[in-house]
Design a protein around this motif. Structure first.
Motif, PDB file in Angstrom:
ATOM      1  N   ASP A   1      48.480  47.319  35.352  1.00  0.00           N
ATOM      2  CA  ASP A   1      48.898  46.221  36.482  1.00  0.00           C
ATOM      3  C   ASP A   1      50.045  46.620  36.456  1.00  0.00           C
ATOM      4  O   ASP A   1      51.576  47.140  36.168  1.00  0.00           O
ATOM      5  CB  ASP A   1      48.790  44.412  36.279  1.00  0.00           C
ATOM      6  N   PRO A   2      50.721  45.365  37.327  1.00  0.00           N
ATOM      7  CA  PRO A   2      52.490  45.968  37.803  1.00  0.00           C
ATOM      8  C   PRO A   2      53.282  46.056  37.526  1.00  0.00           C
ATOM      9  O   PRO A   2      54.503  45.161  37.458  1.00  0.00           O
ATOM     10  CB  PRO A   2      52.206  44.958  39.775  1.00  0.00           C
ATOM     11  N   SER A   3      52.905  44.359  36.384  1.00  0.00           N
ATOM     12  CA  SER A   3      53.806  44.689  35.566  1.00  0.00           C
ATOM     13  C   SER A   3      54.209  45.432  34.273  1.00  0.00           C
ATOM     14  O   SER A   3      55.550  45.474  33.542  1.00  0.00           O
ATOM     15  CB  SER A   3      53.632  42.925  34.467  1.00  0.00           C
ATOM     16  N   GLY A   4      53.718  46.408  34.360  1.00  0.00           N
ATOM     17  CA  GLY A   4      53.770  47.596  33.308  1.00  0.00           C
ATOM     18  C   GLY A   4      52.719  48.137  33.324  1.00  0.00           C
ATOM     19  O   GLY A   4      51.206  47.764  33.046  1.00  0.00           O
ATOM     20  N   PHE A   5      53.118  49.136  33.439  1.00  0.00           N
ATOM     21  CA  PHE A   5      51.639  50.730  33.251  1.00  0.00           C
ATOM     22  C   PHE A   5      51.743  52.086  32.372  1.00  0.00           C
ATOM     23  O   PHE A   5      53.150  51.860  31.894  1.00  0.00           O
ATOM     24  CB  PHE A   5      51.901  51.561  34.696  1.00  0.00           C
ATOM     25  N   ASP A   6      50.793  52.125  31.258  1.00  0.00           N
ATOM     26  CA  ASP A   6      51.466  53.137  30.824  1.00  0.00           C
ATOM     27  C   ASP A   6      50.186  55.194  31.915  1.00  0.00           C
ATOM     28  O   ASP A   6      50.252  54.125  33.108  1.00  0.00           O
ATOM     29  CB  ASP A   6      50.466  53.675  29.890  1.00  0.00           C
ATOM     30  N   CYS A   7      50.130  55.609  31.237  1.00  0.00           N
ATOM     31  CA  CYS A   7      50.227  56.725  32.067  1.00  0.00           C
ATOM     32  C   CYS A   7      48.575  56.441  33.059  1.00  0.00           C
ATOM     33  O   CYS A   7      48.611  56.867  33.823  1.00  0.00           O
ATOM     34  CB  CYS A   7      50.333  58.418  31.717  1.00  0.00           C
ATOM     35  N   SER A   8      47.896  56.253  32.089  1.00  0.00           N
ATOM     36  CA  SER A   8      46.057  56.203  32.839  1.00  0.00           C
ATOM     37  C   SER A   8      46.654  54.967  33.907  1.00  0.00           C
ATOM     38  O   SER A   8      45.566  54.756  34.114  1.00  0.00           O
ATOM     39  CB  SER A   8      44.897  57.077  32.223  1.00  0.00           C
ATOM     40  N   GLY A   9      46.884  54.406  32.821  1.00  0.00           N
ATOM     41  CA  GLY A   9      47.015  52.591  34.102  1.00  0.00           C
ATOM     42  C   GLY A   9      47.896  52.806  35.053  1.00  0.00           C
ATOM     43  O   GLY A   9      46.330  52.595  35.845  1.00  0.00           O
ATOM     44  N   LEU A  10      48.539  53.129  35.393  1.00  0.00           N
ATOM     45  CA  LEU A  10      49.157  53.902  36.790  1.00  0.00           C
ATOM     46  C   LEU A  10      47.927  54.601  37.646  1.00  0.00           C
ATOM     47  O   LEU A  10      47.314  54.196  38.584  1.00  0.00           O
ATOM     48  CB  LEU A  10      50.272  54.219  37.028  1.00  0.00           C
ATOM     49  N   THR A  11      46.966  55.527  37.088  1.00  0.00           N
ATOM     50  CA  THR A  11      46.588  55.968  37.751  1.00  0.00           C
ATOM     51  C   THR A  11      45.067  55.040  38.000  1.00  0.00           C
ATOM     52  O   THR A  11      44.557  55.444  39.561  1.00  0.00           O
ATOM     53  CB  THR A  11      45.900  57.368  37.501  1.00  0.00           C
ATOM     54  N   SER A  12      44.304  54.606  37.257  1.00  0.00           N
ATOM     55  CA  SER A  12      43.355  54.152  37.691  1.00  0.00           C
ATOM     56  C   SER A  12      43.995  53.291  38.276  1.00  0.00           C
ATOM     57  O   SER A  12      42.979  52.835  39.414  1.00  0.00           O
ATOM     58  CB  SER A  12      42.775  53.194  36.186  1.00  0.00           C
ATOM     59  N   TYR A  13      45.173  52.419  38.261  1.00  0.00           N
ATOM     60  CA  TYR A  13      45.714  50.822  39.635  1.00  0.00           C
ATOM     61  C   TYR A  13      45.650  51.701  40.526  1.00  0.00           C
ATOM     62  O   TYR A  13      44.827  50.523  41.930  1.00  0.00           O
ATOM     63  CB  TYR A  13      46.077  50.345  38.774  1.00  0.00           C
ATOM     64  N   CYS A  14      45.982  52.583  40.881  1.00  0.00           N
ATOM     65  CA  CYS A  14      46.643  53.136  42.299  1.00  0.00           C
ATOM     66  C   CYS A  14      45.066  53.832  42.759  1.00  0.00           C
ATOM     67  O   CYS A  14      45.141  53.484  44.613  1.00  0.00           O
ATOM     68  CB  CYS A  14      47.122  54.425  42.466  1.00  0.00           C
ATOM     69  N   TYR A  15      44.431  54.340  42.206  1.00  0.00           N
ATOM     70  CA  TYR A  15      43.081  54.467  42.536  1.00  0.00           C
ATOM     71  C   TYR A  15      42.210  53.402  43.097  1.00  0.00           C
ATOM     72  O   TYR A  15      41.342  53.743  43.953  1.00  0.00           O
ATOM     73  CB  TYR A  15      42.291  55.924  42.127  1.00  0.00           C
ATOM     74  N   ARG A  16      41.579  52.351  42.200  1.00  0.00           N
ATOM     75  CA  ARG A  16      40.904  51.200  42.020  1.00  0.00           C
ATOM     76  C   ARG A  16      41.756  50.330  43.753  1.00  0.00           C
ATOM     77  O   ARG A  16      40.611  50.375  44.813  1.00  0.00           O
ATOM     78  CB  ARG A  16      41.165  50.306  40.770  1.00  0.00           C
ATOM     79  N   ALA A  17      42.731  50.566  44.186  1.00  0.00           N
ATOM     80  CA  ALA A  17      43.387  49.897  44.818  1.00  0.00           C
ATOM     81  C   ALA A  17      43.079  50.574  46.246  1.00  0.00           C
ATOM     82  O   ALA A  17      43.013  49.928  47.007  1.00  0.00           O
ATOM     83  CB  ALA A  17      44.979  49.813  44.357  1.00  0.00           C
ATOM     84  N   THR A  18      42.651  51.911  45.964  1.00  0.00           N
ATOM     85  CA  THR A  18      42.593  52.492  47.111  1.00  0.00           C
ATOM     86  C   THR A  18      40.978  52.875  47.313  1.00  0.00           C
ATOM     87  O   THR A  18      40.554  53.621  47.960  1.00  0.00           O
ATOM     88  CB  THR A  18      42.657  53.877  46.896  1.00  0.00           C
TER      89      THR A  18
END
Length: 387
Positions: A299-316
């Motif tokens: 989540d936007p408080s902090g990401f690891d690598c797959s956390g960032l990609t999954s979040y950005c894709y889920r947001a779209t």
């Protein structure tokens, strides 16, 4: 002050052992000479290997952690299913019991209740004969009601056992997740302490060595991946030709999906370009530049690598999986790096990022503990994923 402390530490490590008594004030001045470039390089090499190993363990731990959580959620869902079946069975049993109660009331009105009394309270041969007479009076509908009630009660027992088994699994998986999390948090602290202990000169060499090693490995993986693609294309072409020349004999499809050369198993995705790049995911990722790397963060408080990609894709509007391998396995298209377009996920078997430049030459990713979400250009990926 910190720099002096680091220099003294390196002098003690490199020069002290050779001087056999570096603590003595009589040690010649040459024993305190600055480390040579070879010494610094050796120290950097050792540090890089150590940090790379920690990073791989952290990446794997992140995948294991979320896999355990997913298995916990699956077990919990099965618990809910079992409970729902039990509740449904209980409603049906109550209805059947009501029907059987109505039948009993009817028997009472017909004068048959004395036989029921005997059935419930005696065990002699005469009682048996009376019981048999009562059974003879039960019609097929009565028998079905009894049989259904019995079946539902048996199913309830099975569902209760299933519920307990899934409850045990859920607890086990949550315990596993907690253990992985605790171990990873300790590893993050160890990683950060190792980074903090490096002075600027060695740290720069460590990063250069890390990038060079990652680029070399990515190049090897890309070559292997592209050879696999060519082999699959040749196989498909041969099968097509064989199919065109088929005279009626059965043929066998020998095609297999490309292997995950980065350490995963085969994916169901198609090789070659296709679909539409998710450029919107790149825009979302760009909004998180500077957000700190957090192990297990999604989540936007902090990401690891797959956390960032999954979040950005889920947001779209895309669900691509939380772990690196889940993302590889769920991709509709698995392409060579040269086919990557902005918004595609870049992959190397243990790390992912979001492509920001055609061909994968630039990307946004969450690199490692102590770093932040950023653009990078060094070549560490070997293929691109698209949904």
């Amino acid at each position: 002050m910190a720099a002096n402390k680091t220099n003294l530490t390196r002098r003690a490590f490199i020069g002290g052992a050779a001087a056999f008594g570096a603590v003595s004030i009589a040690v010649p001045r040459v024993a305190l000479a600055e480390p040579t470039s070879a010494d610094v390089q050796a120290q950097a090499d050792a540090a890089r290997v150590k940090l790379d190993d920690m990073q791989k363990r952290l990446n794997q731990a992140s995948d294991d952690y979320y896999t355990a959580l997913e298995e916990h959620d699956t077990a919990t869902a099965k618990m809910d299913e079992a409970q729902a079946k039990i509740d449904d069975n209980n409603v049906k049993i109550a209805e059947l019991q009501e029907s059987l109660g109505g039948r009993a009331r009817g028997m009472y009105r017909d004068g048959q209740i004395t036989f029921l009394d005997v059935l419930l309270g005696s065990s002699s041969f005469d009682d048996f004969l009376k019981n048999w007479d009562i059974l003879q009076t039960l019609n097929e509908s009565d028998a079905n009601l009894v049989a259904q009630t019995k079946t539902l009660r048996e199913d309830n027992e099975k569902q209760k056992a299933e519920y307990q088994a899934q409850a045990d699994t859920a607890k086990q998986k949550m315990d596993e997740a907690e253990a992985i999390k605790n171990e990873a948090e300790g590893l993050v602290e160890q990683y950060q302490a190792e980074v903090d202990s490096l002075d600027a000169e060695v740290a720069e060499l460590v990063e250069q060595e890390r990038q060079a090693a990652a680029e070399a490995e990515a190049a090897r993986q890309r070559e292997e991946f592209e050879q696999q693609q060519e082999s699959n294309t040749d196989n498909t072409s041969n099968e097509t030709n064989n199919g065109n020349n088929d005279t009626g004999n059965d043929t066998t499809d020998d095609y297999t999906p490309p292997a995950d050369n980065g350490g995963g198993s085969s994916s169901g995705g198609s090789t070659g370009g296709g679909g539409t790049p998710n450029a919107a995911a790149l825009s979302v990722a760009a909004g998180f530049l500077g957000v700190p790397y957090v192990w297990g963060g999604d989540d936007p408080s902090g990401f690891d690598c797959s956390g960032l990609t999954s979040y950005c894709y889920r947001a779209t509007g895309y669900e691509i999986g939380r772990t690196t391998y889940a993302q590889y396995a769920s991709a509709n298209y698995i392409m060579s790096l040269s086919e990557a377009q902005p918004g595609d996920v870049l992959y190397n078997g243990g790390h992912v990022g979001i492509c920001s430049q055609a061909g994968g030459g630039e990307y946004i990713h969450a690199p490692a503990p102590g770093q932040v979400v950023c653009y990078s250009t060094w070549s560490q990926f070997y293929c691109a994923l698209r949904w």
